[in-house]
Motif scaffolding. Structure first.
Motif, PDB file in Angstrom:
ATOM      1  N   MET A 149      -1.722  -0.579  13.009  1.00  0.00           N
ATOM      2  CA  MET A 149      -2.443  -0.284  11.767  1.00  0.00           C
ATOM      3  C   MET A 149      -1.607  -0.692  10.542  1.00  0.00           C
ATOM      4  SD  MET A 149      -3.340   3.252   9.832  1.00  0.00           S
ATOM      5  CE  MET A 149      -1.590   3.449   9.632  1.00  0.00           C
ATOM      6  N   PHE A 150      -0.313  -0.343  10.558  1.00  0.00           N
ATOM      7  CA  PHE A 150       0.537  -0.682   9.418  1.00  0.00           C
ATOM      8  C   PHE A 150       0.716  -2.192   9.287  1.00  0.00           C
ATOM      9  CE2 PHE A 150       2.211   3.779   9.854  1.00  0.00           C
ATOM     10  CZ  PHE A 150       1.697   4.225   8.652  1.00  0.00           C
TER      11      PHE A 150
ATOM     12  N   GLN B  12      -1.491  -4.498  10.136  1.00  0.00           N
ATOM     13  CA  GLN B  12      -2.739  -5.001   9.541  1.00  0.00           C
ATOM     14  C   GLN B  12      -2.817  -4.696   8.057  1.00  0.00           C
ATOM     15  OE1 GLN B  12      -5.815  -3.232  11.909  1.00  0.00           O
ATOM     16  NE2 GLN B  12      -5.856  -4.904  13.397  1.00  0.00           N
ATOM     17  N   ARG B  13      -2.464  -3.480   7.697  1.00  0.00           N
ATOM     18  CA  ARG B  13      -2.542  -3.072   6.276  1.00  0.00           C
ATOM     19  C   ARG B  13      -1.614  -3.932   5.427  1.00  0.00           C
ATOM     20  NH1 ARG B  13      -1.123   2.955   4.836  1.00  0.00           N
ATOM     21  NH2 ARG B  13      -3.067   3.288   5.911  1.00  0.00           N
ATOM     22  N   TYR B  14      -0.371  -4.099   5.856  1.00  0.00           N
ATOM     23  CA  TYR B  14       0.579  -4.861   5.046  1.00  0.00           C
ATOM     24  C   TYR B  14       0.313  -6.360   5.068  1.00  0.00           C
ATOM     25  CZ  TYR B  14       2.923  -0.419   4.516  1.00  0.00           C
ATOM     26  OH  TYR B  14       3.198   0.882   4.206  1.00  0.00           O
TER      27      TYR B  14
ATOM     28  N   ARG C  66      -2.746  -7.584   4.971  1.00  0.00           N
ATOM     29  CA  ARG C  66      -3.796  -7.724   3.959  1.00  0.00           C
ATOM     30  C   ARG C  66      -3.208  -7.680   2.542  1.00  0.00           C
ATOM     31  NH1 ARG C  66      -6.703  -4.244   7.359  1.00  0.00           N
ATOM     32  NH2 ARG C  66      -6.154  -2.471   6.073  1.00  0.00           N
ATOM     33  N   GLU C  67      -2.242  -6.829   2.355  1.00  0.00           N
ATOM     34  CA  GLU C  67      -1.620  -6.708   1.010  1.00  0.00           C
ATOM     35  C   GLU C  67      -0.827  -7.957   0.698  1.00  0.00           C
ATOM     36  OE1 GLU C  67       0.598  -3.075   0.651  1.00  0.00           O
ATOM     37  OE2 GLU C  67      -1.155  -1.846   1.120  1.00  0.00           O
TER      38      GLU C  67
END
Length: 190
Positions: free
Chosen positions: A182-183, A185-187, A189-190
């Motif tokens: 999850m982390f 994927q999140r980072y 995208r950022e």
């Protein structure tokens, strides 16, 4: 996460969402208590109404009463006519994080408001009803808080129709890979 402990907590949270009873979420810092509170609200019949969240430890004790109950102009230096969060939450949910940081004296005032389902803004003679659902969270063991007399037993019973305990990550290491993905994927995208 997909660990048995977390799946059990998620299933309990879904059942709790169907009720409008008060919930006390217990868990160490960083376990996701606020995330669970928002998920419970989103799965409830109140989901179209707001979630108002406040960290009780972040508000100075002198301001916590007016923050929760509201105030009228002139009640204290700098006081303005201001609606308290219990009323501002409307038919939604009020999430009181770190309720364990609230003084015993403030707990007594909150207990009275919860019993009467009315608040009296600081400096006012008039009471206002409130209708929100209450979800509270503590990052300390309830048994410790009660044993050390840092939480009033009568308030505890009022805010804990349901108790949801979120296990720490060290008790569910199988969730580490899910969190890592999850982390990433999140980072990305950022």
């Amino acid at each position: 996460g997909q660990s048995p402990a977390l799946l059990t907590a998620k299933a309990l949270a879904r059942k709790m969402a169907a009720s409008s009873a008060a919930i006390l979420i217990s868990g160490e810092s960083g376990t996701g208590k606020e995330l669970f509170a928002h998920a419970i609200h989103a799965a409830s019949a109140r989901s179209l109404e707001p979630v108002v969240a406040i960290n009780c430890a972040a508000i100075p004790e002198a301001l916590l009463e007016s923050t929760l109950f509201g105030s009228v102009r002139g009640a204290f230096t700098g006081a303005m006519d201001r609606q308290g969060l219990l009323v501002a939450a409307g038919d939604g949910t009020l999430f009181l994080d770190e309720i364990n940081s609230m003084s015993v004296a403030m707990q007594a005032k909150l207990l009275r408001a919860l019993q009467e389902k009315c608040v009296r803004p600081v400096g006012s003679l008039k009471e206002e009803p409130f209708y929100c659902r209450l979800i509270c969270a503590t990052n300390e063991s309830v048994q410790t808080l009660l044993g050390e007399k840092r939480m009033r037993p009568d308030l505890f019973y009022r805010i804990s129709d349901f108790i949801l305990t979120i296990p720490p990550l060290r008790e569910r290491p199988e969730d580490i890979l899910d969190l890592t993905a999850m982390f990433i994927q999140r980072y990305n995208r950022e």
